[in-house]
Design a protein around this motif. Structure first.
Motif, mmCIF file in Angstrom:
data_model
loop_
_atom_site.group_PDB
_atom_site.id
_atom_site.type_symbol
_atom_site.label_atom_id
_atom_site.label_comp_id
_atom_site.label_asym_id
_atom_site.label_seq_id
_atom_site.Cartn_x
_atom_site.Cartn_y
_atom_site.Cartn_z
ATOM 1 N N ASP A 62 5.375 -9.950 -4.963
ATOM 2 C CA ASP A 62 5.558 -9.906 -3.711
ATOM 3 C C ASP A 62 6.914 -9.421 -3.153
ATOM 4 O OD1 ASP A 62 7.510 -11.346 -5.127
ATOM 5 O OD2 ASP A 62 6.382 -13.350 -4.250
ATOM 6 N N SER A 63 7.604 -9.484 -3.823
ATOM 7 C CA SER A 63 8.450 -8.973 -2.960
ATOM 8 C C SER A 63 9.101 -7.701 -3.255
ATOM 9 C CB SER A 63 10.465 -9.067 -3.452
ATOM 10 O OG SER A 63 9.855 -11.019 -3.888
ATOM 11 N N ALA A 64 8.475 -6.879 -3.657
ATOM 12 C CA ALA A 64 7.939 -5.332 -3.576
ATOM 13 C C ALA A 64 6.718 -5.032 -2.414
ATOM 14 C CB ALA A 64 7.652 -4.492 -4.399
ATOM 15 N N ARG A 65 6.136 -5.470 -2.557
ATOM 16 C CA ARG A 65 4.377 -5.992 -1.233
ATOM 17 C C ARG A 65 5.251 -5.962 0.338
ATOM 18 N NH1 ARG A 65 1.255 -8.716 -3.654
ATOM 19 N NH2 ARG A 65 0.701 -7.433 -5.094
ATOM 20 N N ALA A 66 6.315 -7.063 0.157
ATOM 21 C CA ALA A 66 6.677 -7.210 1.668
ATOM 22 C C ALA A 66 8.178 -6.755 2.311
ATOM 23 C CB ALA A 66 7.595 -9.008 1.468
ATOM 24 N N LEU A 67 8.240 -5.644 1.231
ATOM 25 C CA LEU A 67 9.402 -4.995 1.615
ATOM 26 C C LEU A 67 8.853 -3.784 1.838
ATOM 27 C CD1 LEU A 67 12.293 -4.550 1.764
ATOM 28 C CD2 LEU A 67 12.248 -2.852 -0.394
ATOM 29 N N PHE A 68 8.052 -3.208 1.420
ATOM 30 C CA PHE A 68 6.795 -2.192 1.915
ATOM 31 C C PHE A 68 6.484 -1.738 2.931
ATOM 32 C CE2 PHE A 68 3.376 0.172 1.890
ATOM 33 C CZ PHE A 68 3.788 1.999 1.568
ATOM 34 N N ARG A 69 5.936 -3.213 3.632
ATOM 35 C CA ARG A 69 5.605 -3.382 4.698
ATOM 36 C C ARG A 69 6.238 -3.889 5.847
ATOM 37 N NH1 ARG A 69 0.803 -8.124 2.387
ATOM 38 N NH2 ARG A 69 -0.362 -6.909 1.357
ATOM 39 N N GLN A 70 7.365 -4.474 5.906
ATOM 40 C CA GLN A 70 7.980 -3.983 6.206
ATOM 41 C C GLN A 70 8.834 -2.807 6.524
ATOM 42 O OE1 GLN A 70 9.046 -6.450 8.726
ATOM 43 N NE2 GLN A 70 9.732 -4.838 10.269
ATOM 44 N N ALA A 71 9.344 -2.637 5.744
ATOM 45 C CA ALA A 71 9.592 -0.479 5.840
ATOM 46 C C ALA A 71 8.527 0.141 6.575
ATOM 47 C CB ALA A 71 9.908 -0.224 4.452
ATOM 48 N N GLN A 72 7.193 0.437 6.166
ATOM 49 C CA GLN A 72 6.347 0.767 7.110
ATOM 50 C C GLN A 72 5.661 0.532 7.999
ATOM 51 O OE1 GLN A 72 2.582 -1.051 5.517
ATOM 52 N NE2 GLN A 72 1.388 1.275 5.147
ATOM 53 N N LYS A 73 6.424 -0.732 8.774
ATOM 54 C CA LYS A 73 6.101 -0.958 10.361
ATOM 55 C C LYS A 73 7.325 -0.304 10.677
ATOM 56 C CE LYS A 73 3.992 -5.660 9.677
ATOM 57 N NZ LYS A 73 4.110 -7.086 9.900
ATOM 58 N N ASP A 74 8.479 -0.336 10.332
ATOM 59 C CA ASP A 74 9.773 0.344 10.662
ATOM 60 C C ASP A 74 9.099 2.112 11.035
ATOM 61 O OD1 ASP A 74 10.860 -2.153 10.856
ATOM 62 O OD2 ASP A 74 11.679 -1.764 9.284
#
Length: 128
Positions: A62-74
């Motif tokens: 779940d942390s990896a998914r949240a990190l990926f989604r935020q980095a994807q938005k960036d």
């Protein structure tokens, strides 16, 4: 990286088959903000590298998914696009098989070249 490349290609092939089964190329209109192929290649390379870095971080899922989604938005913000533009463009290229094949051929070649550069630069030179 080879395992990662195979996994990516398998997922993309499956996605392409699912999407193309739903509609025919002549039924899909060109999105009003279709990303050019060069930009799609650049974005896909960055997204796959981002995914690899996220997986290598060894975080809980779940942390990896949240990190990926935020980095994807960036990433989208840096390229001045929104996620719907990317998704619509990807879908359009996916429906047109040859287009997506050409794009991913370039993506895979670029990622493979980066892998070769990394492995050769990290290998110490032989002693005479």
């Amino acid at each position: 990286m080879k395992r990662y490349s195979r996994r990516v290609l398998t997922c993309l092939t499956a996605l392409t088959l699912v999407v193309t089964a739903c509609q025919k190329p002549e039924e899909v209109p060109v999105p009003p903000r279709l990303l050019p192929r060069e930009k799609m290649v650049s974005l896909l390379i960055e997204l796959h590298l981002l995914e690899a870095r996220t997986e290598a971080a060894a975080l809980p899922q779940d942390s990896a998914r949240a990190l990926f989604r935020q980095a994807q938005k960036d990433l989208y913000w840096r390229h001045e696009i929104d996620d719907s533009t990317f998704v619509q463009s990807y879908r359009y290229y996916a429906i047109h098989d040859k287009d997506l094949d050409d794009i991913y051929s370039t993506v895979v070649d670029s990622l493979s070249l980066r892998e070769v550069k990394l492995t050769t630069s990290s290998t110490p030179p032989p002693h005479p």
